[in-house]
Design a protein around this motif. Structure first.
Motif, PDB file in Angstrom:
ATOM      1  N   ASN A 107     -11.791   8.656  -0.238  1.00  0.00           N
ATOM      2  CA  ASN A 107     -11.975   7.413  -0.991  1.00  0.00           C
ATOM      3  C   ASN A 107     -11.271   7.412  -2.349  1.00  0.00           C
ATOM      4  OD1 ASN A 107     -13.569   6.085   0.984  1.00  0.00           O
ATOM      5  ND2 ASN A 107     -15.338   7.271   0.314  1.00  0.00           N
ATOM      6  N   LEU A 108     -10.350   8.343  -2.581  1.00  0.00           N
ATOM      7  CA  LEU A 108      -9.563   8.329  -3.809  1.00  0.00           C
ATOM      8  C   LEU A 108      -8.629   7.128  -3.801  1.00  0.00           C
ATOM      9  CD1 LEU A 108      -8.820   9.892  -6.428  1.00  0.00           C
ATOM     10  CD2 LEU A 108      -7.002  11.008  -5.099  1.00  0.00           C
ATOM     11  N   GLU A 109      -8.486   6.479  -4.964  1.00  0.00           N
ATOM     12  CA  GLU A 109      -7.615   5.317  -5.079  1.00  0.00           C
ATOM     13  C   GLU A 109      -6.428   5.611  -5.988  1.00  0.00           C
ATOM     14  OE1 GLU A 109      -9.545   1.658  -6.080  1.00  0.00           O
ATOM     15  OE2 GLU A 109     -11.218   1.979  -4.700  1.00  0.00           O
ATOM     16  N   GLN A 110      -5.301   4.933  -5.705  1.00  0.00           N
ATOM     17  CA  GLN A 110      -4.094   5.124  -6.510  1.00  0.00           C
ATOM     18  C   GLN A 110      -3.220   3.882  -6.407  1.00  0.00           C
ATOM     19  OE1 GLN A 110      -2.277   9.071  -6.351  1.00  0.00           O
ATOM     20  NE2 GLN A 110      -0.261   8.113  -6.116  1.00  0.00           N
ATOM     21  N   ASN A 111      -2.493   3.571  -7.484  1.00  0.00           N
ATOM     22  CA  ASN A 111      -1.548   2.461  -7.509  1.00  0.00           C
ATOM     23  C   ASN A 111      -0.201   2.892  -6.941  1.00  0.00           C
ATOM     24  OD1 ASN A 111      -3.350   0.657  -8.773  1.00  0.00           O
ATOM     25  ND2 ASN A 111      -2.821   1.469 -10.788  1.00  0.00           N
ATOM     26  N   PHE A 112       0.500   1.922  -6.316  1.00  0.00           N
ATOM     27  CA  PHE A 112       1.802   2.226  -5.724  1.00  0.00           C
ATOM     28  C   PHE A 112       2.809   1.113  -6.011  1.00  0.00           C
ATOM     29  CE2 PHE A 112      -1.187   4.746  -3.349  1.00  0.00           C
ATOM     30  CZ  PHE A 112      -0.539   5.969  -3.228  1.00  0.00           C
ATOM     31  N   SER A 113       4.029   1.522  -6.314  1.00  0.00           N
ATOM     32  CA  SER A 113       5.144   0.606  -6.522  1.00  0.00           C
ATOM     33  C   SER A 113       5.807   0.311  -5.180  1.00  0.00           C
ATOM     34  CB  SER A 113       6.166   1.233  -7.471  1.00  0.00           C
ATOM     35  OG  SER A 113       6.790   2.345  -6.842  1.00  0.00           O
ATOM     36  N   PRO A 114       6.686  -0.690  -5.113  1.00  0.00           N
ATOM     37  CA  PRO A 114       7.412  -0.936  -3.866  1.00  0.00           C
ATOM     38  C   PRO A 114       8.200   0.282  -3.397  1.00  0.00           C
ATOM     39  CG  PRO A 114       7.625  -2.825  -5.313  1.00  0.00           C
ATOM     40  CD  PRO A 114       6.963  -1.746  -6.118  1.00  0.00           C
ATOM     41  N   GLU A 115       8.812   0.991  -4.331  1.00  0.00           N
ATOM     42  CA  GLU A 115       9.588   2.177  -3.970  1.00  0.00           C
ATOM     43  C   GLU A 115       8.695   3.264  -3.393  1.00  0.00           C
ATOM     44  OE1 GLU A 115      11.615  -0.339  -6.843  1.00  0.00           O
ATOM     45  OE2 GLU A 115       9.663   0.660  -6.959  1.00  0.00           O
ATOM     46  N   GLN A 116       7.505   3.442  -3.955  1.00  0.00           N
ATOM     47  CA  GLN A 116       6.584   4.472  -3.471  1.00  0.00           C
ATOM     48  C   GLN A 116       5.990   4.117  -2.109  1.00  0.00           C
ATOM     49  OE1 GLN A 116       4.044   4.453  -6.937  1.00  0.00           O
ATOM     50  NE2 GLN A 116       4.906   6.391  -7.683  1.00  0.00           N
ATOM     51  N   ILE A 117       5.947   2.827  -1.795  1.00  0.00           N
ATOM     52  CA  ILE A 117       5.477   2.403  -0.482  1.00  0.00           C
ATOM     53  C   ILE A 117       6.473   2.825   0.590  1.00  0.00           C
ATOM     54  CG2 ILE A 117       5.047   0.383   0.988  1.00  0.00           C
ATOM     55  CD1 ILE A 117       3.862  -0.993  -1.476  1.00  0.00           C
ATOM     56  N   THR A 118       7.753   2.713   0.292  1.00  0.00           N
ATOM     57  CA  THR A 118       8.779   2.932   1.311  1.00  0.00           C
ATOM     58  C   THR A 118       9.371   4.337   1.316  1.00  0.00           C
ATOM     59  OG1 THR A 118      10.479   2.042  -0.183  1.00  0.00           O
ATOM     60  CG2 THR A 118       9.419   0.494   1.340  1.00  0.00           C
ATOM     61  N   ASN A 119       9.193   5.102   0.246  1.00  0.00           N
ATOM     62  CA  ASN A 119       9.855   6.426   0.197  1.00  0.00           C
ATOM     63  C   ASN A 119       8.968   7.583   0.665  1.00  0.00           C
ATOM     64  OD1 ASN A 119       8.124   7.058  -1.932  1.00  0.00           O
ATOM     65  ND2 ASN A 119       9.699   6.942  -3.520  1.00  0.00           N
ATOM     66  N   GLY A 120       7.795   7.271   1.194  1.00  0.00           N
ATOM     67  CA  GLY A 120       6.914   8.301   1.720  1.00  0.00           C
ATOM     68  C   GLY A 120       5.790   8.723   0.796  1.00  0.00           C
ATOM     69  N   THR A 121       5.816   8.275  -0.461  1.00  0.00           N
ATOM     70  CA  THR A 121       4.766   8.642  -1.412  1.00  0.00           C
ATOM     71  C   THR A 121       3.405   8.133  -0.951  1.00  0.00           C
ATOM     72  OG1 THR A 121       6.369   8.566  -3.226  1.00  0.00           O
ATOM     73  CG2 THR A 121       4.036   8.510  -3.820  1.00  0.00           C
ATOM     74  N   THR A 138       2.370   7.265   2.203  1.00  0.00           N
ATOM     75  CA  THR A 138       1.868   7.916   3.418  1.00  0.00           C
ATOM     76  C   THR A 138       1.476   9.370   3.148  1.00  0.00           C
ATOM     77  OG1 THR A 138       4.176   8.340   4.066  1.00  0.00           O
ATOM     78  CG2 THR A 138       3.083   6.415   5.035  1.00  0.00           C
ATOM     79  N   THR A 139       2.186  10.029   2.233  1.00  0.00           N
ATOM     80  CA  THR A 139       1.786  11.384   1.853  1.00  0.00           C
ATOM     81  C   THR A 139       0.411  11.371   1.213  1.00  0.00           C
ATOM     82  OG1 THR A 139       4.077  12.099   1.546  1.00  0.00           O
ATOM     83  CG2 THR A 139       2.369  13.375   0.411  1.00  0.00           C
ATOM     84  N   PHE A 140       0.157  10.384   0.375  1.00  0.00           N
ATOM     85  CA  PHE A 140      -1.146  10.234  -0.276  1.00  0.00           C
ATOM     86  C   PHE A 140      -2.248  10.024   0.761  1.00  0.00           C
ATOM     87  CE2 PHE A 140      -4.300   7.098  -1.849  1.00  0.00           C
ATOM     88  CZ  PHE A 140      -4.885   7.830  -2.878  1.00  0.00           C
ATOM     89  N   CYS A 141      -1.976   9.231   1.778  1.00  0.00           N
ATOM     90  CA  CYS A 141      -2.998   8.906   2.785  1.00  0.00           C
ATOM     91  C   CYS A 141      -3.152   9.992   3.846  1.00  0.00           C
ATOM     92  CB  CYS A 141      -2.653   7.578   3.455  1.00  0.00           C
ATOM     93  SG  CYS A 141      -2.742   6.145   2.357  1.00  0.00           S
ATOM     94  N   GLY A 142      -2.164  10.865   3.978  1.00  0.00           N
ATOM     95  CA  GLY A 142      -2.244  11.893   5.000  1.00  0.00           C
ATOM     96  C   GLY A 142      -2.262  11.295   6.392  1.00  0.00           C
ATOM     97  N   SER A 143      -3.076  11.830   7.265  1.00  0.00           N
ATOM     98  CA  SER A 143      -3.149  11.340   8.642  1.00  0.00           C
ATOM     99  C   SER A 143      -4.187  10.235   8.819  1.00  0.00           C
ATOM    100  CB  SER A 143      -3.484  12.491   9.592  1.00  0.00           C
ATOM    101  OG  SER A 143      -4.746  13.067   9.247  1.00  0.00           O
TER     102      SER A 143
END
Length: 263
Positions: A48-62, A64-69
């Protein structure tokens, strides 16, 4: 003459809101203006950890890495209009998804938010006609029911004050259009009393008198008051301008389509 250039992610100039400023609301997973930083806040299912993401971080894998599986739930969709009007939802069971089983939700090769029995809202946003809306949407399951992707937060208004929009229908009116649910659609609506008109992929679908349609509070992903009639599909962008942009409809559609390549 104004030359329109692509406003997609990674560009430094000629973003959509540079070319056509002052929308009332502006939600997207791409950068609509150069000063935009974060576009979504995401809660991961593992802890349940939350974090902000930019458009670049959405598409560069940041992201999905944060969310894991697991799953990434959108808790806030940040507005890119001048007032920075966000939509959010603190109720975990009603938050839409942007990552599912470790994979970014995609539509047409672009990042998307998946809505199913979920919604985001801002009860303080009000929008009065005339207005024009631009919605990049995909209906995943057409079960024949009304599935609304934007509406009022209040269910206590008079009928003429309510606004709901599904895959081509204005609430309480006879203005109905048809969206083919197999592809993305760029749906454009001019709401101006007797001159209202619905466009699908920049082609006029239907027009007529729908009376008064205003927003008193704003919901994405559900019907009035979030009381059901949930959208069962994806939403990538939702922008609403006041009347001053009606005559730029074709140019705005063209600019949005340069990024999404819908038609």
């Amino acid at each position: 003459m104004l030359t329109l250039l692509s406003c997609g992610q990674g560009q430094n100039t000629n973003y959509l809101l540079d070319l056509f400023p002052n929308p009332r609301v502006a939600f997207s997973l791409q950068k609509l203006k150069p000063t935009t930083t974060y576009v979504v806040r995401v809660r991961r299912s593992s802890d349940n950890l939350e974090q902000n993401f930019s458009p670049e971080q959405i598409t560069n894998g940041t992201l999905t890495t944060f969310c894991g599986s697991g799953i990434g739930f959108v808790t806030v969709w940040y507005g890119q209009n001048s007032n920075n009007d966000n939509v959010s939802n603190s109720e975990a069971s009603k938050q839409p998804k942007i990552v599912v089983d470790g994979n970014l939700v995609m539509q047409g090769g672009k990042a998307s938010i998946l809505f199913k029995d979920s919604l985001l809202f801002n009860a303080t946003i009000t929008i009065s006609q005339p207005m024009i809306t631009f919605s990049v949407i995909k209906l995943d399951v057409n079960d024949g029911t009304n599935q609304y992707y934007m509406a009022n937060t209040s269910g206590s208004l008079t009928v003429t004050g309510k606004f709901q929009q599904n895959w081509g229908n204005f609430f309480g009116s006879g203005l109905v259009g048809t969206i083919v649910n197999t592809n993305n659609n760029l749906q454009t609506l001019i709401v101006n009393s007797t001159t209202s008109e619905l466009f699908i992929n920049n082609v006029s679908n239907t027009s007529g008198d729908i009376g008064t349609r205003d927003f008193n509070g704003f919901v994405i992903g559900s019907g009035i008051g979030g009381s059901g009639s949930y959208w069962n599909g994806k939403i990538q962008e939702l922008i609403i301008y006041p009347n001053s942009q009606i005559f730029n409809r074709n140019a705005i559609n063209t600019e949005i389509n340069k990024y999404y390549k819908i038609y």
